[in-house]
Scaffold this active site. Sequence first.
Site, PDB file in Angstrom:
ATOM      1  N   CYS A   2       2.830 -25.574   7.858  1.00  0.00           N
ATOM      2  CA  CYS A   2       2.266 -24.681   8.988  1.00  0.00           C
ATOM      3  C   CYS A   2       3.108 -23.496   9.157  1.00  0.00           C
ATOM      4  CB  CYS A   2       2.333 -25.575  10.429  1.00  0.00           C
ATOM      5  SG  CYS A   2       1.433 -27.337  10.072  1.00  0.00           S
ATOM      6  N   TRP A  74      -1.889 -26.799   9.339  1.00  0.00           N
ATOM      7  CA  TRP A  74      -2.305 -27.312   8.269  1.00  0.00           C
ATOM      8  C   TRP A  74      -2.345 -28.813   8.567  1.00  0.00           C
ATOM      9  CZ3 TRP A  74      -4.234 -26.008   3.418  1.00  0.00           C
ATOM     10  CH2 TRP A  74      -4.339 -26.763   2.608  1.00  0.00           C
ATOM     11  N   ASN A  98       6.154 -27.687  12.405  1.00  0.00           N
ATOM     12  CA  ASN A  98       5.799 -27.903  11.087  1.00  0.00           C
ATOM     13  C   ASN A  98       6.526 -29.009  10.353  1.00  0.00           C
ATOM     14  OD1 ASN A  98       5.059 -27.532   8.118  1.00  0.00           O
ATOM     15  ND2 ASN A  98       6.759 -25.882   7.903  1.00  0.00           N
ATOM     16  N   GLU A 478      12.684 -32.992 -18.342  1.00  0.00           N
ATOM     17  CA  GLU A 478      12.710 -32.003 -17.201  1.00  0.00           C
ATOM     18  C   GLU A 478      14.228 -31.456 -17.193  1.00  0.00           C
ATOM     19  OE1 GLU A 478      11.230 -28.974 -14.587  1.00  0.00           O
ATOM     20  OE2 GLU A 478      10.490 -30.144 -16.238  1.00  0.00           O
ATOM     21  N   GLU A 485      16.245 -23.589 -20.376  1.00  0.00           N
ATOM     22  CA  GLU A 485      15.479 -22.408 -20.014  1.00  0.00           C
ATOM     23  C   GLU A 485      16.254 -21.435 -19.225  1.00  0.00           C
ATOM     24  OE1 GLU A 485      10.680 -23.368 -18.669  1.00  0.00           O
ATOM     25  OE2 GLU A 485      12.421 -24.376 -17.269  1.00  0.00           O
ATOM     26  N   LYS A 601       5.964 -16.442 -16.745  1.00  0.00           N
ATOM     27  CA  LYS A 601       5.737 -17.542 -15.929  1.00  0.00           C
ATOM     28  C   LYS A 601       4.361 -17.984 -15.987  1.00  0.00           C
ATOM     29  CE  LYS A 601       5.936 -19.509 -11.962  1.00  0.00           C
ATOM     30  NZ  LYS A 601       6.976 -20.568 -12.118  1.00  0.00           N
TER      31      LYS A 601
END
Length: 606
Positions: A2, A74, A98, A478, A485, A601
């Site tokens: 939100c 939201w 929020n 990961e 990376e 990307k």
Amino acid sequence: MCGIIGIVGTRPVADRLVESLKRLEYRGYDSAGVAAVVDGKVERRRAQGKIRNLEAVLAEQPLVAQNGIGHVRWATHGAPNVRNAHPQTAGRVTLVHNGIIENFAELKAELIAAGRTFESDTDTEVIAQLIDAELASGLAPLDAFKTTLDRLTGAYALAVLVEGAENLILGARRGSPLVVGEGQGEMFLGSDALAVGPFTNRVIYLDEGDYVALDHSSARIFDAAGNPVTRPVKVVSPSAVMMEKGNYRHFMEKEIHDQPDGCQRTLSAYVDALTARTAIPGDLDLAALERIQIVACGTSYIAGVIGKYLIEQLADLPVDVEIASEFRYRQPALRPGSLVIAMSQSGETADTLAALRYCKARGMKSAVVVNAVESTMAREVDVVWPIHCGVEIGVASTKAFTAQVSVMIALAVGAAKARGRIDAAEEQRLVRVMLEAPRLIAEAIGLEDAIKEIAVEIAKARDVLYLGRGPMSALALEGALKLKEISYIHAEGYAAGELKHGPIALVDDQTPIIILAPYDSWFEKSASNMSEVMARGGQVVFITDPEGAKHAPAGAKVVVTAPACDPLVSTLVMSAPIQLLAYHVAVLKGADVDQPRNLAKSVTVE
């Protein structure tokens, strides 16, 4: 995710609140509202749907005031209607929020037993009721606020008005971002610099756990313990506001810290927090599926591997995961009763798109887990599962990865319920576990200072091994990928059980070994692998949880203790330490963190 704005101003506030809310539309929303102090009383105006609906309400019922708060919502707890729209009010207190309050149910039951009446289905109203109850007991507004904060479990950003304290706005953050804006005789509170951008370029980024009291000329800031603190003022240029890094050096660092907020937003789209039930979007019969085929590249592929563990374990539904660039060239055996799930942050990854089309041409139903809902993949599939994490600028994916994993977790629980593998009570338990994840991720990010110290040693290495078992073996992949990376250090991730089948030959006293081992059903095996490594001189960084730290074999160079959590969300919680480690190693090596060499990307060519 939100959006919040608060203004202690010297000019009419309603139009200014709406102007800021329009800047927060990018966060996604299904209702909007404002509140302001009019002649000593707080009045609200709320509307379902677009901000133009709120503007229509304000045209019919103007708010003539100088101080106020606003919100784009939201929906998490309660349907997206006017009744549940923010601001929420209880007695003298009106606030916007929020986040997700995990312990709202028990707090609400306590308040009802004390005679309080609720008007909405939201978790947010519980906060307003608690503050008002503390005010009724005689506490001053700031003290009532702090006492309430100490009772809340979960993630939140708050802006609060209190009748009787007309020139005061209270704010707080835990797990969700919040900034203070400094003006001339005015002060502002917002979700980000973009929210306060129309009014000032002088911004204070609140730290995790901070709370603040704003008046026309000052911001009194306190840390989580209640100690007065000073946070630096940053000058944000107008051109940088749309893509601002906030109080961070790089977008990647910011996006790591964005994950509690992003995870909350993702999960709220896949579960009903009020009923603690899954709510998987799309007209797809999960019970009828014979098999799932996941196709993806890079980090998205690893998220798919985590999904395979969870879906097969919970739903007893076979899942294959394959690197998209290899998939169609081996002419896989496919069946029409299967579902292909493409996973791609951009929705444009060429290899994944080609694999998706290959499956569709053979009669398979199709879905995509994607951030860009207008992308090519999203337009071509039967079901779109958005990850809702917002724009990700850093090339090395962080918040998109955890958002993808969040979708996989929700899908696993939803499929398990649809296929009769778990009952309604277990579904509710698992949903409540999911809703704890944003807070736990925030706590894991709090390990950053310890991670920085480890990074100093890792930055000296030429090779690094990551080990894990079960879903942690995927997270080991990961961790290694992130380090490669952005720091350009050679790293490999392995299932720890494979150690003695080859990789152990690489172990020496110059090779850091990162072992991911929460205290789960695989822990004893992981601890055994740790002992094997240390016996050969390996320098072990053992990332575990409090129980795992108690049972860890002696001899690890460093033990990092992440928050305890249910195995269902352990990959989300353990992601933060490995992301932060890669980030800080790269910074120490002087690498271009946000735009590492040779990488893009979105890979739109094969």
